[in-house]
Enzyme design. Structure first.
Site, PDB file in Angstrom:
ATOM      1  N   GLY A  51      55.976  38.077  53.974  1.00  0.00           N
ATOM      2  CA  GLY A  51      54.870  37.533  53.282  1.00  0.00           C
ATOM      3  C   GLY A  51      54.644  36.061  53.553  1.00  0.00           C
ATOM      4  O   GLY A  51      55.642  35.134  53.278  1.00  0.00           O
ATOM      5  N   ARG A  58      54.891  22.431  61.220  1.00  0.00           N
ATOM      6  CA  ARG A  58      54.709  20.996  61.573  1.00  0.00           C
ATOM      7  C   ARG A  58      55.953  20.026  61.468  1.00  0.00           C
ATOM      8  O   ARG A  58      56.219  19.393  62.510  1.00  0.00           O
ATOM      9  CB  ARG A  58      53.604  20.143  60.886  1.00  0.00           C
ATOM     10  CG  ARG A  58      53.024  18.885  61.113  1.00  0.00           C
ATOM     11  CD  ARG A  58      52.259  18.446  60.172  1.00  0.00           C
ATOM     12  NE  ARG A  58      51.851  16.992  60.123  1.00  0.00           N
ATOM     13  CZ  ARG A  58      52.399  15.991  59.530  1.00  0.00           C
ATOM     14  NH1 ARG A  58      53.483  16.299  58.605  1.00  0.00           N
ATOM     15  NH2 ARG A  58      51.988  14.745  59.795  1.00  0.00           N
ATOM     16  N   ARG A  70      56.087  42.200  59.454  1.00  0.00           N
ATOM     17  CA  ARG A  70      57.181  42.768  58.982  1.00  0.00           C
ATOM     18  C   ARG A  70      57.635  43.571  60.363  1.00  0.00           C
ATOM     19  O   ARG A  70      56.764  44.337  60.916  1.00  0.00           O
ATOM     20  CB  ARG A  70      57.243  43.597  57.703  1.00  0.00           C
ATOM     21  CG  ARG A  70      56.692  42.863  56.617  1.00  0.00           C
ATOM     22  CD  ARG A  70      56.902  43.499  55.299  1.00  0.00           C
ATOM     23  NE  ARG A  70      56.114  42.716  54.292  1.00  0.00           N
ATOM     24  CZ  ARG A  70      56.607  41.794  53.502  1.00  0.00           C
ATOM     25  NH1 ARG A  70      57.964  41.429  53.342  1.00  0.00           N
ATOM     26  NH2 ARG A  70      55.596  40.962  52.597  1.00  0.00           N
ATOM     27  N   ASP A 102      63.672  36.482  51.293  1.00  0.00           N
ATOM     28  CA  ASP A 102      65.179  36.948  51.379  1.00  0.00           C
ATOM     29  C   ASP A 102      65.095  37.956  52.422  1.00  0.00           C
ATOM     30  O   ASP A 102      66.280  38.176  53.223  1.00  0.00           O
ATOM     31  CB  ASP A 102      65.783  37.503  50.010  1.00  0.00           C
ATOM     32  CG  ASP A 102      64.765  38.653  49.652  1.00  0.00           C
ATOM     33  OD1 ASP A 102      63.882  39.165  50.173  1.00  0.00           O
ATOM     34  OD2 ASP A 102      65.461  39.247  48.398  1.00  0.00           O
ATOM     35  N   THR A 156      58.448  31.425  50.260  1.00  0.00           N
ATOM     36  CA  THR A 156      57.918  32.623  49.491  1.00  0.00           C
ATOM     37  C   THR A 156      57.195  32.027  48.163  1.00  0.00           C
ATOM     38  O   THR A 156      57.846  31.194  47.552  1.00  0.00           O
ATOM     39  CB  THR A 156      59.136  33.557  49.235  1.00  0.00           C
ATOM     40  OG1 THR A 156      58.563  34.646  48.107  1.00  0.00           O
ATOM     41  CG2 THR A 156      60.335  32.990  48.673  1.00  0.00           C
ATOM     42  N   ASP A 191      57.364  33.790  45.411  1.00  0.00           N
ATOM     43  CA  ASP A 191      58.102  34.264  44.270  1.00  0.00           C
ATOM     44  C   ASP A 191      59.095  33.486  43.746  1.00  0.00           C
ATOM     45  O   ASP A 191      59.511  33.557  42.669  1.00  0.00           O
ATOM     46  CB  ASP A 191      58.700  35.567  44.973  1.00  0.00           C
ATOM     47  CG  ASP A 191      57.621  36.591  45.249  1.00  0.00           C
ATOM     48  OD1 ASP A 191      56.478  36.686  44.919  1.00  0.00           O
ATOM     49  OD2 ASP A 191      57.901  37.284  46.338  1.00  0.00           O
ATOM     50  N   ASP A 205      62.248  33.301  44.385  1.00  0.00           N
ATOM     51  CA  ASP A 205      63.535  34.140  44.105  1.00  0.00           C
ATOM     52  C   ASP A 205      64.619  33.709  44.877  1.00  0.00           C
ATOM     53  O   ASP A 205      65.386  34.891  45.432  1.00  0.00           O
ATOM     54  CB  ASP A 205      63.066  35.565  43.970  1.00  0.00           C
ATOM     55  CG  ASP A 205      62.628  36.028  45.180  1.00  0.00           C
ATOM     56  OD1 ASP A 205      62.230  35.242  46.104  1.00  0.00           O
ATOM     57  OD2 ASP A 205      62.286  37.470  45.346  1.00  0.00           O
ATOM     58  N   ARG A 226      57.213  39.796  42.656  1.00  0.00           N
ATOM     59  CA  ARG A 226      58.425  40.940  43.203  1.00  0.00           C
ATOM     60  C   ARG A 226      59.761  40.781  42.318  1.00  0.00           C
ATOM     61  O   ARG A 226      60.505  40.520  42.803  1.00  0.00           O
ATOM     62  CB  ARG A 226      58.557  40.497  44.645  1.00  0.00           C
ATOM     63  CG  ARG A 226      58.302  41.501  45.615  1.00  0.00           C
ATOM     64  CD  ARG A 226      58.638  41.083  47.000  1.00  0.00           C
ATOM     65  NE  ARG A 226      59.854  40.194  46.937  1.00  0.00           N
ATOM     66  CZ  ARG A 226      61.011  40.131  47.410  1.00  0.00           C
ATOM     67  NH1 ARG A 226      61.294  41.173  48.119  1.00  0.00           N
ATOM     68  NH2 ARG A 226      61.962  39.109  47.477  1.00  0.00           N
ATOM     69  N   ALA A 234      48.768  30.591  27.866  1.00  0.00           N
ATOM     70  CA  ALA A 234      48.588  31.862  27.532  1.00  0.00           C
ATOM     71  C   ALA A 234      49.545  32.481  26.201  1.00  0.00           C
ATOM     72  O   ALA A 234      50.504  31.817  25.837  1.00  0.00           O
ATOM     73  CB  ALA A 234      49.281  32.776  28.809  1.00  0.00           C
ATOM     74  N   SER A 281      40.586  34.287  21.272  1.00  0.00           N
ATOM     75  CA  SER A 281      41.032  34.895  22.647  1.00  0.00           C
ATOM     76  C   SER A 281      42.535  35.171  22.784  1.00  0.00           C
ATOM     77  O   SER A 281      43.200  34.174  22.314  1.00  0.00           O
ATOM     78  CB  SER A 281      40.213  34.653  23.728  1.00  0.00           C
ATOM     79  OG  SER A 281      40.933  33.255  24.151  1.00  0.00           O
ATOM     80  N   LEU A 304      44.959  36.773  46.532  1.00  0.00           N
ATOM     81  CA  LEU A 304      44.272  35.404  46.682  1.00  0.00           C
ATOM     82  C   LEU A 304      45.506  34.411  46.227  1.00  0.00           C
ATOM     83  O   LEU A 304      45.628  33.231  46.586  1.00  0.00           O
ATOM     84  CB  LEU A 304      43.178  35.243  45.994  1.00  0.00           C
ATOM     85  CG  LEU A 304      43.233  35.383  44.439  1.00  0.00           C
ATOM     86  CD1 LEU A 304      43.362  33.921  43.581  1.00  0.00           C
ATOM     87  CD2 LEU A 304      41.711  35.866  43.722  1.00  0.00           C
TER      88      LEU A 304
END
Lengths: 326, 326, 326, 326
Positions: free
Chosen positions: D14, D24, D75, D106, D129, D131, D133, D175, D190, D219, D257
């Protein structure tokens, strides 16, 4: 000194994005732990004038994303005098405030240190300054946002620099610390940074310009830290214009827009963690320490250590900039 | 004059966001209509040096969102002379370019007008300038983006202005036109704008300050158009500092960051429509006109009209600013 | 019906960026003209529940840059009944509100129209909706911001689409109007738009995909207007996946983030002008009109005309998209 | 194994913002140190198809600010087979590439580990990545940008959530790792986060909703990590809708996005440092390690350690979120 029941919060010195996130965190963590919270307006001045308001959870709703500080900030000369601090202490007694959380830079923490000693009040400092010049924390509240603001501005200026093939000197804030300038230069792909910590950089600039920077580049950007030591962007631009009249040189001084804007994720998380930790520290009986985050862990830093020690520039970064700007 | 087979494109003068979107639109509309396209680098200079490249559809892929201009831009003194224009014409003949699309401000379109008359070449102008000072089009390419850039900067400065309760003078571009300053002031909720078109504004500023702007406001922002007529932000700040030393006055000169950045939706759509229309105009046999959009319709504006006529400031906007800054 | 002394403001229906700028403008223009102002919360519901507050100039300080609406908004079923409107009228009488400014979309203006007729109250409508589907104004408050939000999202998705060479279907809002989808597609350099106004677009998509869009492109983006007529992005993605399994197809539904965000310069200026003009209209004795801006001039549009007439898509834009996506 | 003379770079898996800054940095650091550089397109696929190009310093000019990856990514199933890797190795030999820098997550680093062992090639991995992770580095390239993208989206959604008083479930990527969701929740203010690492969070959500979240809030926003373990935002929204029909529940799935956009300052600096360090590592004779930054220091992490070890969630953050969402 008994148990703390009511915490006062104030923001002092130059404002920094994320101060509101810190105010929110201190307020909510205090309430969560059964303490009362009072917001003190205009920094230490509010302690003298008594401009103070109780804060409930809702008072800090929907402020995490706002730049500036809802508590306002000011530099307060009266607080520099023993008489001023006496009035401030009387206000605290009258309002029932028995601990203080001060969000600000080194001037603000110095004030907190003196006040805490004189009146034996638990004072907790949170590092709030875009300059990142406090020892004992990896970053200060506002620094990451200011860095991103600088980046967005330099990205825009590069559009026009590249279209016109110009040499730009861009002055950024930092108050005698080169963090914003050096990291801003790496992040924006600038050709050089002039920072107070490295006088050798100036010779390099000389060399860089002499060697004809146009050989392989069609525009160049040099980030200059505002500082009496560097002399600022205008100083370098004049020198280059005089010595190399063939270059199309421009100057931009980014100025106060670096202080504003909605805080970045990093600054909101940092401010939230520090704010929550300040209440933990008060409940643990800590006093007269700055809260920092080092290596992803909350740390307590004695005020004197945070203020007096110089925070060093990572030399690896100086090398990275030099290597990547070929 | 026969049928046009190959169109040359160039960007000239100050760069403006959306120029790349216009280059893309001219290129693709030309290819869609069976014409060849050549990109000319560094404005009119490329016509003299021959720095020219054929453009296929892919050459303009993924540029619609980029600030600046991939064709570069420059101000070219040689093109101001008959000898320079002779060389330019020879280049066009050699390259087989038989029509020209020029994207730029009034200086650039003036060049196009003279060149077109001397050598009987179809020249189409596209209004590309952040200043919005071309007659015959509601807005120019780059103006809306620059306005939004100003807005973001002023929003950031207001964070710090409000936190510190200061009076800021912020200087924006405009080159003797007040569009950016006046609209920027309305959009950012500024207290006043000083623009070259309204000398009365200065007296109002006087009045506004005398009457004690602090009564109900805890910060104030005045947007000043750069201009020899107004004297710029520094001029007003000095005056206020001298006459009203009680005010905490600051100045920010936004500078070149106003020219860069990814173009706004409005500018990308405007540039796309104007670029496509320029090829329609060439195919229709139009020559020596600027393409504009008025009241959501494509219009052709003779160069002399576009350049010579002053574009007026809408007085309603001056009133709106005054009404809303109470 | 006598002279108006107190104006009520409310926002109703879907929220749109710029509503706060409109609230600020209505409030300040009213006060500037000597009128009292009352803010009504949660749309028409506030007229029924009496959740109403007097607004001074400071109540609307520092809101011009905020998304959403400080007055909240709601859809109110009671107001659709004569009984509900009777209660609303009684509230107005009790509060001394003798004119109403309603900021919202066509449902909200329909409510205003019926209420105004039943009780002979001067009602002024301001077009506030991201969908741009009101007749009689070039754009509605919120539309330009939503378009720019879509653009930023599509620019981000294009980064990943290009890196992976994928075909993305991106669904945008519009409620049976294709303005956001068509203009969003032109502005983002998308390959196609599917809008309710043009059923032929679907055949073109078919053709575009059949002809092997990969020939010269290494990614493709199709913007789809949410609509029962088009069926939405998921519908097209499924069709393409089934018929052309060789394509790497993805779907993103942008959703509610299109409604939020700090309003663009265009929307803040539009909202400020419309808000100021609404008070002029009330003072002139206008009633039951929507205020619009057409060709840069303030216009009054009878409610029925604004709501009932379909606002047409400019066919030139459909052609521009087709030409430039080659 | 002799001295390395030519380094190949590829991006795989990804895409993540900052990959271009890493490309660069690797390129320029290699050239600075006298090595040749070759860019390999479409991840491991380019090693099989031979889509490879020599990179000079200019090939990576002006890409530091771009999202996506100019080398594309894919991939590649063939590379999972010994036959595929044999072809890849032959390509390397033919091209004279004697070391590899792989930027990816990974899966990509696992591929590098196997390939490096089979053919005794120095392979250096850079953690790329969104993520976050990967074990052995404080953050991965792209994570900070994705976090800020999530923040901007949630800030926008909060505008509309607050205006309408709704409960939003917002699904973010990750993921099976909760870094983006948990930190995104803290940063956006949140009310809760649902992450795969904490099944107890679900019970809390239950409790939070049961206790009537409306009491003090108008809210609420819940961030949900995409994951088979959590079931995703839609799952929770359905549950709440069924059990608490009085709540006005909405869902937004942020989607792709999150992968795009101009990289943040943090990611550009991280990518620059890691890229420069990868060449240092090659010159030092390091092989088959991932470069990370821990506690502001460059570290070398054996591939197996980086991939196999679970990176733990900091429990302090879970507490901070709980405390501050009161």
């Amino acid at each position: 000194m008994g148990t703390v029941k009511c915490v006062g919060i104030l923001t002092s010195g130059g404002d920094a994005p994320g101060m509101n996130a810190a105010i929110r965190a201190v307020t909510r963590a205090a309430i969560y732990n059964g303490l009362q919270v009072k917001g003190i307006y205009r920094g230490y001045k509010g302690l003298i004038t008594g401009e103070i308001q109780e804060f409930k959870s809702q008072n800090v709703s929907n402020i995490i994303q706002l730049g500036g500080t809802i508590l306002k900030t000011a530099r307060c000369k009266e607080f520099l005098t023993p008489e001023g601090r006496k009035v401030a202490h009387e206000t605290m007694v009258k309002e029932g405030i028995d601990a203080l959380v001060v969000i600000g830079g080194d001037g603000s923490l110095t004030g907190a240190r003196i006040f805490a000693q004189e009146y034996d009040i638990p004072c907790i400092g949170l590092p709030g300054t875009i300059d990142n010049d406090l020892f004992g924390t990896d970053t200060t509240i506002g620094y990451d946002t200011a860095l991103n603001t600088i980046l967005e501005a330099v990205d825009k200026i590069r559009d026009t620099a590249t279209s016109h093939e110009r040499l730009f000197f861009i002055e950024v804030m930092g108050r005698d610390a080169g963090f914003l300038a050096l990291n801003g230069a790496i992040a924006s792909g600038a050709e050089a940074a002039i920072i107070p910590e490295c006088s050798t950089e100036v010779d390099q600039l000389e060399e860089f310009i002499k060697s004809g920077y146009r050989k392989s580049k069609n525009s160049s950007i040099v980030i200059v830290a505002e500082s009496e030591i560097t002399g600022g962007a205008m100083h370098y631009a004049e020198r280059v214009k005089n010595e190399y009249p063939q270059y199309d040189v421009r100057v931009t001084i980014l100025g106060h827009l670096q202080r504003g804007g909605s805080p970045s994720a990093h600054d909101r998380i940092l401010a939230s963690r520090l704010g929550a930790a300040s209440i933990d520290a008060i409940l643990e009986g800590q006093r007269n320490v700055m809260i920092g985050i080092e290596n992803d862990q909350v740390v307590y830093v004695p005020f004197t250590k945070a203020i007096k020690n110089d925070k060093p520039i990572n030399k690896e970064l100086v090398n990275v900039l030099r290597t990547l700007s070929i």
